[in-house]
Design a protein around this motif. Structure first.
Motif: not given
Length: 256
Positions: A62-78, A154-165
């Motif tokens: 919902p926030w403007e700050w970090g929106k671009e970073t979260f969108t990039t992560i979300s696209t990857f998770i998608g 688990l992908n929402f947990i930075p670094l470790i989550g992606n690998i574990a998942s």
């Protein structure tokens, strides 16, 4: 467990030669067509859906700050979600529809390995084999999806989550891929529930077989063509050996 996983993998080394020796390639014609068509349909769907899923996940922020970073992560998770679900659907669809064509393959391999042309097995028709394949794969698909959804979180947990998942998803997908391949042989010997119990006792073999199955799908074009012939052949070899071992143990226990 690790030893059995290695056995499941090692069985692939002689699969190509065994197919050629027993002249089994003709049995794989229709399953290969099923595999290629299914892969194309799922691939095209995945291409169109990954961005949409990414944008949907990004809209939660919902926030403007970090929106671009979260969108990039979300696209990857998608993308990961689409690939994971796509692989799940692909393998269960081709395994279910290919069941009547794979049963004769495993039967010929069993006859070659045991030296016995006719076994005292369950008599099943084309229709029975197709229904068995559909039933087993619907059961496995449901269980796999129920396990996969929380793993994806688990992908929402930075670094470790992606690998574990990624690692856990690979193992889960491998198990159910190997499960389906083993059942082409088991359907002649066991009823539905007995087969499930048998695979449960031999999880390592299923995982080892399924690991190579999943890795094959990463090879463009050739992967979807060869994945069924080689994985089914390798699994049939291991499953027949396991059945012979259990039969021998049962006979020894009766003798004692």
């Amino acid at each position: 467990m690790i030893n059995n996983i290695l056995k499941g993998i090692q069985a692939y080394t002689g699969a190509f030669a065994l197919i050629s020796k027993l002249k089994l390639w003709k049995y794989f014609a229709i399953p290969i067509i099923i595999s290629v068509v299914t892969a194309l349909l799922i691939g095209l769907s995945a291409y169109g859906l990954s961005d949409n899923i990414g944008r949907f996940i990004a809209s939660i922020w919902p926030w403007e700050w970090g929106k671009e970073t979260f969108t990039t992560i979300s696209t990857f998770i998608g993308g990961i979600i689409v690939i994971a679900i796509g692989l799940i659907l692909y393998k269960h669809i081709i395994m279910a529809l290919s069941a009547p064509f794979m049963s004769p393959v495993s039967e010929k391999i069993e006859a070659h390995l045991t030296g016995v042309e006719q076994h005292n097995n369950r008599n099943t028709s084309f229709k029975d084999q197709l229904w068995r394949g559909i039933r087993i794969n619907i059961r496995n698909l449901t269980k796999e999806l129920l396990v996969t959804i929380p793993i994806l979180l688990l992908n929402f947990i930075p670094l470790i989550g992606n690998i574990a998942s990624s690692v856990i998803l690979f193992l889960v997908q491998s198990y159910y891929a190997g499960f389906g391949n083993m059942d082409y042989t088991l359907e002649r010997h066991f009823k539905y529930r007995e087969s499930i119990n048998f695979v449960g006792r031999n999880k390592g073999i299923a995982i080892g077989n399924g690991m190579v199955f999943i890795l094959f799908l990463l090879i463009p074009v050739i992967g979807v063509i060869l994945v069924l012939p080689l994985s089914v052949t390798a699994s049939s070899v291991n499953t027949v050996k396991l059945l012979e071992q259990e039969r021998s143990l049962n006979q020894n226990s009766i003798t004692v």
